[in-house]
Design an enzyme around this catalytic site. Sequence first.
Site, mmCIF file in Angstrom:
data_model
loop_
_atom_site.group_PDB
_atom_site.id
_atom_site.type_symbol
_atom_site.label_atom_id
_atom_site.label_comp_id
_atom_site.label_asym_id
_atom_site.label_seq_id
_atom_site.Cartn_x
_atom_site.Cartn_y
_atom_site.Cartn_z
ATOM 1 N N TRP A 67 -3.585 6.788 -3.596
ATOM 2 C CA TRP A 67 -4.870 7.252 -4.080
ATOM 3 C C TRP A 67 -6.060 6.737 -3.288
ATOM 4 O O TRP A 67 -7.083 6.946 -3.298
ATOM 5 C CB TRP A 67 -5.091 6.165 -5.498
ATOM 6 N N ALA A 73 -0.948 10.404 -6.723
ATOM 7 C CA ALA A 73 -0.973 9.211 -7.412
ATOM 8 C C ALA A 73 -1.820 9.642 -8.468
ATOM 9 O O ALA A 73 -2.700 10.610 -8.612
ATOM 10 C CB ALA A 73 -1.822 8.122 -6.591
ATOM 11 N N GLY A 79 2.954 4.887 0.708
ATOM 12 C CA GLY A 79 2.693 4.149 -0.289
ATOM 13 C C GLY A 79 3.213 2.590 -0.175
ATOM 14 O O GLY A 79 3.189 2.376 1.030
ATOM 15 N N SER A 80 3.341 1.998 -1.331
ATOM 16 C CA SER A 80 3.995 0.649 -0.998
ATOM 17 C C SER A 80 5.303 0.489 -0.695
ATOM 18 O O SER A 80 6.212 1.441 -0.689
ATOM 19 C CB SER A 80 3.855 -0.145 -2.409
ATOM 20 N N GLU A 107 5.433 6.036 5.389
ATOM 21 C CA GLU A 107 4.339 5.409 5.817
ATOM 22 C C GLU A 107 3.874 4.102 4.664
ATOM 23 O O GLU A 107 3.504 4.694 3.690
ATOM 24 C CB GLU A 107 3.187 6.163 6.124
ATOM 25 N N LEU A 108 4.415 3.003 4.854
ATOM 26 C CA LEU A 108 4.564 1.943 3.710
ATOM 27 C C LEU A 108 3.400 0.930 3.935
ATOM 28 O O LEU A 108 2.328 1.068 4.620
ATOM 29 C CB LEU A 108 5.800 1.492 3.543
ATOM 30 N N CYS A 158 -3.590 0.331 4.305
ATOM 31 C CA CYS A 158 -2.275 -0.587 4.708
ATOM 32 C C CYS A 158 -2.848 -0.713 6.272
ATOM 33 O O CYS A 158 -2.155 -1.752 6.741
ATOM 34 C CB CYS A 158 -1.293 0.960 5.079
ATOM 35 N N GLU A 190 1.242 -8.709 1.565
ATOM 36 C CA GLU A 190 0.176 -7.846 1.819
ATOM 37 C C GLU A 190 -1.240 -8.083 0.912
ATOM 38 O O GLU A 190 -0.818 -7.851 -0.338
ATOM 39 C CB GLU A 190 0.541 -6.500 1.609
#
Length: 458
Positions: A129, A155, A205-206, A227-228, A261, A358
């Site tokens: 999101w 999302a 995302g996470s 891609e976290l 991120c 994080e």
Amino acid sequence: MISTINPVTGETTATFPAHTTAEVQAKLDAAVAAQSQWRLVPVEDRVQVLRNTAKVLRENKAEYAALITLEMGKPITEAEAEIEKCALTAEYYAETAPAHLAPEQIASSAASSGVVFDPLGVVLAIMPWNYPFWQFFRFVLPAVAAGNGAILKHANNVPQAALAVQDIMEQAGLPEGLFATVLIESSEVAALIADDRIAAVTLTGSTQVGSIVASQAGAALKKQVLELGGSDPFIVLADADVRAAAKTAVKARFTNNGQSCVNAKRFIVDEKIADEFVAEFTANTKALIVGDPTDPATTIGPMARENLRTELHDQVTRTLAGGGQLVLGGNVVDGPGYYYEPTIIDHVKPGQAAFDEETFGPVAAIIRVSSTEEAITLANQSEYGLGAALWTQDTAAAAAELLPKIDAGAVFINGMVASDPRLPFGGIKKSGYGRELGSYGIREFTNMKTFWTGPATN
């Protein structure tokens, strides 16, 4: 039902019925059928859709930016910049995709040999999101240019953005069915990943969700790009231009309300200039304007969801309990919506939440070090490895000696980490794997097919 909740007020502004299983199946069938024909279209013709996409985005920039701000709280000026970045990326790939995807000749004795780049098929994109247009378009533009189709599971707090991007691609002339948004619950994603019609998966995302998606896609032996999360270090050495570093640090930390991120999160500063840096950084942070994100003067809007704010405040509380010293902020903003004060915590150390975890919101951690060696050691002392910033006057030495020592997918010297359509973007360690953008990104969802042709015989 899937809903839009305005983070400024906490009120539900729109609801949408989830797609049924039958509807999702029909979208998959349509995507496969359309992709079987799209892959045969020359790339020089496919990129016309990208040129059209840029045009649609710019013509409707105000509308799309307002939608981003409504659904996730991004300040309107940043939302407008997000739309423009998508348009620029569409133009970049429209110009460069034919060269990026051109067959490569490789010498092999008397034979003709090399590599061609064929599309994989229909790619499932699971998107976040925080950049509801950019994260999607940086995937889909190179993917469709390469001949792929796509299914988007966005999302669930940005359903209107998810539907808008489908409309944009349709306006741009993408073949009917080649791309579709599915409004479904997260619990239904596993079945999509396992479906034979899905050829590959990309997730932004996470790290926690990335681990789940990776295991599901791995079980199905499907290509993934992940891609976290990130806990990017912003290293300020003793010889750095402190004023410039501190000014950039504010943008690096608080852009997108601190919810990115690649936001700088751990500010690792040589103790010889730490007091000066903290003073400059604090003064610049105090100048930020917390308020209505639809107001162009606002520089900090609300966090996207209430649970995210609760988690962030818990991290702040635990960091202070562990010995961190509060310099600025540290509180939930009273009133409606999901606002959190821009926060700076000094004297943060390993073992404290703001160092180890994080922090996905407007919180900056200052870590003081006694040497360059300690700075690099602490920068690497993280499970993440997305980006890193390094500030020093000795740029030649930084590039030659320090750059190889930093564990990250990207290192920006005397600047803030940012994505650029010309440069590959991605991380290492628990920040994921694979690359987006640039020539490397457009090839991620291709079959790098080797060919070899021997001499003709009579």
